[in-house]
Motif scaffolding. Structure first.
Motif, PDB file in Angstrom:
ATOM      1  N   LEU A   1      35.774  -9.833 -28.690  1.00 51.80           N
ATOM      2  CA  LEU A   1      35.858  -8.528 -28.002  1.00 51.80           C
ATOM      3  C   LEU A   1      37.194  -7.856 -28.299  1.00 51.80           C
ATOM      4  CD1 LEU A   1      34.562  -9.096 -24.349  1.00 51.80           C
ATOM      5  CD2 LEU A   1      33.410  -7.861 -26.163  1.00 51.80           C
TER       6      LEU A   1
ATOM      7  N   ARG B   1      31.612  -6.614 -20.087  1.00 54.52           N
ATOM      8  CA  ARG B   1      32.738  -7.408 -20.603  1.00 54.52           C
ATOM      9  C   ARG B   1      33.692  -6.547 -21.439  1.00 54.52           C
ATOM     10  NH1 ARG B   1      33.230 -12.391 -22.049  1.00 54.52           N
ATOM     11  NH2 ARG B   1      32.751 -12.074 -24.260  1.00 54.52           N
ATOM     12  N   GLU B   2      33.111  -5.690 -22.237  1.00 56.06           N
ATOM     13  CA  GLU B   2      33.956  -4.858 -23.102  1.00 56.06           C
ATOM     14  C   GLU B   2      34.826  -3.908 -22.266  1.00 56.06           C
ATOM     15  OE1 GLU B   2      33.537  -4.402 -26.766  1.00 56.06           O
ATOM     16  OE2 GLU B   2      34.946  -2.728 -26.899  1.00 56.06           O
TER      17      GLU B   2
ATOM     18  N   ARG C   1      28.415  -9.400 -26.252  1.00 51.80           N
ATOM     19  CA  ARG C   1      29.234  -8.298 -26.803  1.00 51.80           C
ATOM     20  C   ARG C   1      28.328  -7.106 -27.027  1.00 51.80           C
ATOM     21  NH1 ARG C   1      31.117 -10.392 -32.269  1.00 51.80           N
ATOM     22  NH2 ARG C   1      31.869  -8.259 -32.450  1.00 51.80           N
TER      23      ARG C   1
ATOM     24  N   GLY D   1      37.482  -6.598 -31.811  1.00 51.29           N
ATOM     25  CA  GLY D   1      36.696  -5.375 -31.986  1.00 51.29           C
ATOM     26  C   GLY D   1      37.441  -4.116 -31.563  1.00 51.29           C
ATOM     27  N   ARG D   2      38.474  -4.280 -30.746  1.00 52.44           N
ATOM     28  CA  ARG D   2      39.273  -3.118 -30.317  1.00 52.44           C
ATOM     29  C   ARG D   2      40.688  -3.198 -30.887  1.00 52.44           C
ATOM     30  NH1 ARG D   2      36.155  -0.549 -26.565  1.00 52.44           N
ATOM     31  NH2 ARG D   2      37.746   1.004 -26.132  1.00 52.44           N
TER      32      ARG D   2
ATOM     33  N   GLY E   1      27.304  -7.153 -22.195  1.00 50.25           N
ATOM     34  CA  GLY E   1      28.336  -6.956 -23.204  1.00 50.25           C
ATOM     35  C   GLY E   1      29.205  -5.757 -22.837  1.00 50.25           C
TER      36      GLY E   1
ATOM     37  N   GLN F   1      26.886  -4.438 -29.166  1.00 50.71           N
ATOM     38  CA  GLN F   1      26.869  -4.182 -30.612  1.00 50.71           C
ATOM     39  C   GLN F   1      26.255  -2.837 -30.975  1.00 50.71           C
ATOM     40  OE1 GLN F   1      25.178  -7.812 -30.359  1.00 50.71           O
ATOM     41  NE2 GLN F   1      26.553  -8.939 -31.703  1.00 50.71           N
TER      42      GLN F   1
ATOM     43  N   ASN G   1      33.451   4.063 -24.973  1.00 54.13           N
ATOM     44  CA  ASN G   1      34.661   4.785 -25.379  1.00 54.13           C
ATOM     45  C   ASN G   1      34.763   6.147 -24.696  1.00 54.13           C
ATOM     46  OD1 ASN G   1      35.489   2.664 -26.955  1.00 54.13           O
ATOM     47  ND2 ASN G   1      34.498   3.433 -28.807  1.00 54.13           N
TER      48      ASN G   1
ATOM     49  N   ARG H   1      28.601   1.447 -27.631  1.00 58.18           N
ATOM     50  CA  ARG H   1      30.053   1.418 -27.859  1.00 58.18           C
ATOM     51  C   ARG H   1      30.632   2.834 -27.693  1.00 58.18           C
ATOM     52  NH1 ARG H   1      31.983  -3.238 -29.543  1.00 58.18           N
ATOM     53  NH2 ARG H   1      33.883  -2.205 -30.240  1.00 58.18           N
TER      54      ARG H   1
ATOM     55  N   THR I   1      39.526  -3.023 -21.633  1.00 53.22           N
ATOM     56  CA  THR I   1      40.093  -1.738 -22.071  1.00 53.22           C
ATOM     57  C   THR I   1      41.377  -1.385 -21.317  1.00 53.22           C
ATOM     58  OG1 THR I   1      38.765  -0.521 -20.483  1.00 53.22           O
ATOM     59  CG2 THR I   1      37.827  -0.793 -22.701  1.00 53.22           C
TER      60      THR I   1
END
Ligand SMILES: Nc1ncnc2c1ncn2[C@@H]1O[C@H](COP(=O)(O)OP(=O)(O)OP(=O)(O)O)[C@@H](O)[C@H]1O
Ligand SMILES: [Mg+2]
Length: 236
Positions: free
Chosen positions: A17, A117-118, A61, A20-21, A114, A63, A72, A68, A122
């Motif tokens: 994770l 969790r993501e 996660r 990925g950032r 996911g 995907q 964001n 995503r 942040t």
């Protein structure tokens, strides 16, 4: 915000994770003593997320590109609002919603957790209430010693709400009423909600009623996950 001591990124399966950032495992344990610093907020939310994400989805996660992008968008909006107000911390309070559709076993719940969790990594405050639609109705059924209205407000007012398996439970006047009141409130107040459903797009109105489906249509980006039941063949 509570100060959270260092955590083990491996314990929470955070490395993919974070990567990925473009964040390092060291970043998460950066400690400048500020409880509102993004790494401390992230540590706090990782611990919180681990309490609401079911064991099976503990390494999930997000995907899907659309998911995503949604994450964001929420983060950007929270940070813009923080700048505007001069708040000490960025918090997700309002924003768009998302509807994940797909056949049984295609990975909707995996993607949804996911996202939970993501968002945790942040550094933005993201307070989730998570439920399946069936558990929601069960939690709200009038019964002795429970104030259903107080319980309902916990879901209605959640900063971020995951309703998994919308449309899967048996329909009754009661479930229709809960669906309408919940969706309408979240629609009117632009409260970010992540729905998942096994229904086909064209079945939404028939199953949820026109008024609920119409609001979901306007408030949600609709993402269809293509593929097959991933559970098939797992046991073979
Ligand atoms: N991207 C993924 N990587 C690895 N495993 C996955 C992924 N997506 C889903 N899975 C696994 O596939 C199985 C089915 O996924 P999931 O439970 O998310 O499906 P679902 O679409 O929510 O199904 P249902 O409609 O029955 O609720 C689970 O064991 C899940 O852990
Ligand atoms: Mg599921």
């Amino acid at each position: 915000m509570q100060h959270i001591p260092p955590i083990d990124p491996k314990q929470y399966d955070l490395e993919p994770l974070l990567a990925g950032r473009d964040l390092t495992p060291e970043w998460i344990n950066t400690d400048d003593g500020d409880p509102f610093s993004p790494p401390n907020v992230a540590r706090c939310h990782i611990v919180e997320a681990s309490k609401v994400v079911p064991f099976h989805y503990r390494t999930a996660r997000p995907q899907l590109p659309e998911l995503r992008t949604w994450i964001n968008q929420l983060v950007d909006q929270a940070q813009a609002e923080q700048q505007k107000r001069g708040s000490v911390v960025a918090s997700i309070t309002r924003g768009p919603s998302l509807l994940l559709l797909g056949v049984t076993g295609v990975g909707k719940t995996h993607q949804a957790y996911g996202a939970v969790r993501e968002l945790a990594i942040t550094g933005v405050v993201s307070r989730w209430v998570v439920t399946t639609a069936a558990d929601l109705y069960a939690a709200l059924r009038p019964r002795h010693g429970i104030d259903s209205e107080t319980e309902f407000r916990r879901y209605r007012d959640a900063r971020l709400l995951l309703v998994d398996d919308l449309g899967a439970a048996k329909i009754s006047e009661f479930t229709e009423d809960v669906n309408f009141r919940l969706v309408n409130y979240r629609y009117e107040n632009h409260l970010p909600t992540l729905f998942t459903s096994n229904l086909m797009s064209r079945e939404l109105s028939g199953r949820l009623g026109d008024r609920v489906a119409s609001r979901i249509n306007e408030m949600c980006q609709r993402v269809v996950i293509e593929g097959r039941d991933r559970r098939r063949g797992v046991a073979a």
